[in-house]
Write a protein that holds these residues in place. Structure first.
Motif, mmCIF file in Angstrom:
data_model
loop_
_atom_site.group_PDB
_atom_site.id
_atom_site.type_symbol
_atom_site.label_atom_id
_atom_site.label_comp_id
_atom_site.label_asym_id
_atom_site.label_seq_id
_atom_site.Cartn_x
_atom_site.Cartn_y
_atom_site.Cartn_z
ATOM 1 N N VAL A 255 0.836 -1.201 0.000
ATOM 2 C CA VAL A 255 0.000 0.000 0.000
ATOM 3 C C VAL A 255 0.874 1.255 0.000
ATOM 4 C CG1 VAL A 255 -1.669 1.349 1.323
ATOM 5 C CG2 VAL A 255 -2.009 -1.112 1.035
ATOM 6 N N ARG A 256 1.934 1.256 0.795
ATOM 7 C CA ARG A 256 2.835 2.412 0.807
ATOM 8 C C ARG A 256 3.480 2.619 -0.553
ATOM 9 N NH1 ARG A 256 4.443 0.830 6.178
ATOM 10 N NH2 ARG A 256 6.246 -0.257 5.306
ATOM 11 N N ALA A 257 3.890 1.507 -1.189
ATOM 12 C CA ALA A 257 4.516 1.622 -2.510
ATOM 13 C C ALA A 257 3.533 2.189 -3.528
ATOM 14 C CB ALA A 257 5.029 0.248 -2.964
ATOM 15 N N TYR A 258 2.276 1.755 -3.455
ATOM 16 C CA TYR A 258 1.259 2.287 -4.360
ATOM 17 C C TYR A 258 1.003 3.766 -4.096
ATOM 18 C CZ TYR A 258 -0.378 -1.895 -6.826
ATOM 19 O OH TYR A 258 -0.481 -2.972 -7.669
ATOM 20 N N GLN A 259 1.007 4.149 -2.811
ATOM 21 C CA GLN A 259 0.765 5.546 -2.479
ATOM 22 C C GLN A 259 1.910 6.446 -2.923
ATOM 23 O OE1 GLN A 259 0.013 4.944 1.725
ATOM 24 N NE2 GLN A 259 -2.195 5.237 1.465
ATOM 25 N N ARG A 260 3.122 5.902 -2.924
ATOM 26 C CA ARG A 260 4.285 6.689 -3.342
ATOM 27 C C ARG A 260 4.441 6.761 -4.854
ATOM 28 N NH1 ARG A 260 7.219 3.649 0.693
ATOM 29 N NH2 ARG A 260 8.079 2.436 -1.036
ATOM 30 N N ALA A 261 3.823 5.818 -5.564
ATOM 31 C CA ALA A 261 4.023 5.731 -7.011
ATOM 32 C C ALA A 261 3.517 6.985 -7.715
ATOM 33 C CB ALA A 261 3.299 4.501 -7.575
ATOM 34 N N GLU A 262 4.207 7.375 -8.765
ATOM 35 C CA GLU A 262 3.789 8.540 -9.546
ATOM 36 C C GLU A 262 2.400 8.336 -10.125
ATOM 37 O OE1 GLU A 262 5.235 11.012 -13.534
ATOM 38 O OE2 GLU A 262 6.575 9.576 -12.584
ATOM 39 N N LYS A 263 2.143 7.095 -10.581
ATOM 40 C CA LYS A 263 0.827 6.719 -11.094
ATOM 41 C C LYS A 263 0.486 5.335 -10.596
ATOM 42 C CE LYS A 263 0.686 9.157 -15.584
ATOM 43 N NZ LYS A 263 0.577 8.939 -17.045
ATOM 44 N N PHE A 268 -1.539 4.275 -15.212
ATOM 45 C CA PHE A 268 -0.467 4.077 -16.192
ATOM 46 C C PHE A 268 -0.997 3.405 -17.454
ATOM 47 C CE2 PHE A 268 2.474 0.923 -17.966
ATOM 48 C CZ PHE A 268 3.466 1.764 -18.469
ATOM 49 N N LEU A 269 -1.748 2.310 -17.281
ATOM 50 C CA LEU A 269 -2.267 1.599 -18.448
ATOM 51 C C LEU A 269 -3.284 2.440 -19.202
ATOM 52 C CD1 LEU A 269 -2.700 -2.004 -16.989
ATOM 53 C CD2 LEU A 269 -0.918 -1.198 -18.541
ATOM 54 N N ARG A 270 -4.101 3.188 -18.480
ATOM 55 C CA ARG A 270 -5.079 4.073 -19.138
ATOM 56 C C ARG A 270 -4.365 5.037 -20.068
ATOM 57 N NH1 ARG A 270 -7.003 8.184 -15.034
ATOM 58 N NH2 ARG A 270 -4.898 8.908 -15.534
ATOM 59 N N ALA A 300 6.751 -5.290 -18.949
ATOM 60 C CA ALA A 300 7.935 -4.999 -18.134
ATOM 61 C C ALA A 300 7.570 -4.304 -16.829
ATOM 62 C CB ALA A 300 8.921 -4.151 -18.928
ATOM 63 N N THR A 301 6.461 -3.567 -16.811
ATOM 64 C CA THR A 301 6.073 -2.800 -15.626
ATOM 65 C C THR A 301 5.039 -3.526 -14.764
ATOM 66 O OG1 THR A 301 4.414 -1.631 -16.960
ATOM 67 C CG2 THR A 301 6.571 -0.583 -16.708
ATOM 68 N N TYR A 302 4.725 -4.763 -15.080
ATOM 69 C CA TYR A 302 3.715 -5.535 -14.354
ATOM 70 C C TYR A 302 4.137 -5.722 -12.893
ATOM 71 C CZ TYR A 302 0.957 -9.736 -13.173
ATOM 72 O OH TYR A 302 0.127 -10.646 -12.591
ATOM 73 N N MET A 303 3.255 -5.407 -11.949
ATOM 74 C CA MET A 303 3.496 -5.525 -10.514
ATOM 75 C C MET A 303 4.783 -4.819 -10.085
ATOM 76 S SD MET A 303 2.048 -9.315 -9.438
ATOM 77 C CE MET A 303 1.928 -8.897 -7.688
ATOM 78 N N ALA A 304 5.084 -3.705 -10.728
ATOM 79 C CA ALA A 304 6.319 -2.972 -10.434
ATOM 80 C C ALA A 304 6.357 -2.499 -8.988
ATOM 81 C CB ALA A 304 6.454 -1.788 -11.385
ATOM 82 N N GLU A 305 5.214 -2.063 -8.442
ATOM 83 C CA GLU A 305 5.197 -1.576 -7.066
ATOM 84 C C GLU A 305 5.547 -2.684 -6.076
ATOM 85 O OE1 GLU A 305 2.754 1.020 -9.616
ATOM 86 O OE2 GLU A 305 2.734 -1.133 -9.220
ATOM 87 N N ASN A 306 5.041 -3.897 -6.329
ATOM 88 C CA ASN A 306 5.368 -5.014 -5.446
ATOM 89 C C ASN A 306 6.848 -5.347 -5.500
ATOM 90 O OD1 ASN A 306 2.490 -5.269 -6.492
ATOM 91 N ND2 ASN A 306 2.434 -6.659 -4.743
ATOM 92 N N ARG A 307 7.402 -5.384 -6.705
ATOM 93 C CA ARG A 307 8.833 -5.690 -6.826
ATOM 94 C C ARG A 307 9.677 -4.600 -6.185
ATOM 95 N NH1 ARG A 307 7.309 -6.540 -12.015
ATOM 96 N NH2 ARG A 307 8.733 -4.953 -12.798
#
Length: 445
Positions: A255-263, A268-270, A300-307
């Motif tokens: 959740v923290r990684a998702y909150q910090r993500a630029e998008k 991103f996919l949209r 390449a960006t799939y589940m990037a926040e988790n990784r």
């Protein structure tokens, strides 16, 4: 043989068509009907398929339509790959959840519930139309949340709807590769729900090779799930979880990684796919080249926040090629030609997991033949996994009940009971937030 693809203007449709182009056996698909509500997207995807088929005189014929009944009549197989609300809806699912401090992923937690609530009524309508217009057709469901949507459709189509996902296949392939085994020769003991399952064994020539993997920290750290979950946690579980269980086991970090993500992923996919479809408005655009470029970035960006949260690094090249289209083709061939095979699929339980009722859709290895998919008997899950599976299945049932009754109270209950939603007050806020942004949820009263 005629194949109808619902959501035919979707970005991943060329993967399915590419798999069909490689099938030369008797009884193969000779006609593909693409259905979508968006004529512009249909046109764009049709251009990609035309370039894929260039120079192939035996390529399946492609037609497009925005008329659902026309698309279904005469179908032998129906691939359902719809996205109710589009990627803008997915982005909104993520945004509303994160504002409440909970996960907004499209199939897990609050985001999955919101997606299910607006998708189930549409999927049920499709199932009823298939039963009326193409009663002998088999429906292969790609639409997420795949297990939930498959169960909703099965109430009208019985065992003639089967859900598929490429996550278990990819996981089994990675484990087999690390162990030096050929994936096609390995039996994968995988059990759970869609995006909530565990590999408990991988047998080659009758021998379970998974203990060898779990005992070797270097091997465990050499593939994606090992880096994602950490060797110590995998040894503690005695199994290798589906990557989506990272959302449960490392929820705060994710959740923290998702909150910090630029998008968020949906945003991103949209934006990425909007760029692709906009490019396709140019008559001189190289459709297949643009699609390939966009797909490579997507994978390449799939589940990037988790990784990122796990420090797992980039995805390996072998994991960037997708795979769900191969599962779909193998399933269709097994049924149409009685080419018996074993696949991990979403099907009705039928006593396979004793803790769930017969009608509950689960994700397990199945023997597939001309009569459909038959779940293989499996050993019971351990207590921690049983608890999670039962809790999430209970949530799915509340979603189905809310979609059928239109009860806002039941929708709140679905959110509140999910393991990743930590407060009844948050559940109320989520329903308020989702009904405010999704016209498709106006039926909840």
């Amino acid at each position: 043989m005629r194949l109808t693809i619902l959501g035919g203007g979707g970005f991943r449709v060329p993967l399915v068509y590419g798999a069909l182009l490689g099938d030369r056996a008797e009884g193969r698909v000779t006609r593909v009907v693409l259905h979508d509500l968006d004529a512009g997207r249909l046109s764009a995807v049709a251009r990609v398929l035309a370039e894929q088929a260039a120079g192939d005189p035996d390529a399946p014929e492609v037609t497009v339509t925005t008329d659902l009944d026309e698309a279904l009549r005469g179908a032998d197989f129906v691939f359902s790959a719809i996205r109710v609300g589009g990627l803008e809806g997915r982005a909104a699912d993520e945004r509303v959840a994160l504002a409440q401090g909970v996960l907004g992923q499209e199939t897990v937690g609050a985001g999955g519930i919101a997606y299910g609530l607006r998708t189930v009524p549409v999927a049920v309508d499709i199932a009823r139309r298939v039963a009326r217009l193409a009663p002998d057709a088999w429906v292969i469901n790609f639409t997420n949340p795949a297990g939930l949507v498959t169960e909703a459709m099965s109430r009208h189509l019985g065992d003639r709807v089967i859900g598929i996902c490429d996550s278990p296949v990819g996981l089994g392939r990675r484990i087999a590769r690390v162990l030096g085994a050929h994936p096609g020769e390995a039996w994968i003991d995988y059990v759970g729900l869609n995006h909530l399952g565990w590999v408990r064994g991988l047998r080659v020539a009758g021998r379970d090779e998974l203990p060898r993997l779990l005992a070797d920290p270097d091997l465990l750290g050499s593939f994606e799930e090992g880096r994602l979950f950490g060797p110590q946690w995998l040894r503690s579980l005695g199994a290798v979880p589906n990557e989506y269980l990272h959302y449960y086991y490392f929820n705060r970090e994710t959740v923290r990684a998702y909150q910090r993500a630029e998008k968020t992923r949906g945003a991103f996919l949209r934006d990425q796919q909007a760029g692709f479809y906009e490019e396709m408005r140019r008559p001189d655009a190289a459709a297949l080249t643009a699609w390939d470029r966009t797909r490579a970035e997507r994978e390449a960006t799939y589940m990037a926040e988790n990784r990122d949260a796990a420090g797992a690094g980039e995805r390996e090249d072998d994991d960037l090629s997708g795979g769900y289209e191969k599962v779909a083709l193998a399933l269709m061939r097994a049924i149409a030609r009685d080419e018996r095979t074993t696949l991990i699929l979403n099907v009705r339980n039928r006593g396979t997991l004793s803790v769930l009722d017969a009608e509950a859709v689960i994700e397990v290895p199945c023997l597939v033949d001309a009569n459909g998919a038959h779940p293989v008997t499996v050993d019971p899950l351990p207590g921690h996994a049983t608890g999670l599976v039962c809790a999430v299945k209970a949530v799915e049932r509340e979603v189905l009940s809310a979609a059928e009754s239109g009860s806002r109270t039941t929708a709140v209950k679905a959110f509140a009971l999910h393991p990743l939603v930590d407060s009844v007050n948050v559940a109320h806020a989520l329903v308020d937030g989702y009904t405010a942004v999704h016209p498709g949820l106006a039926y909840l009263t």
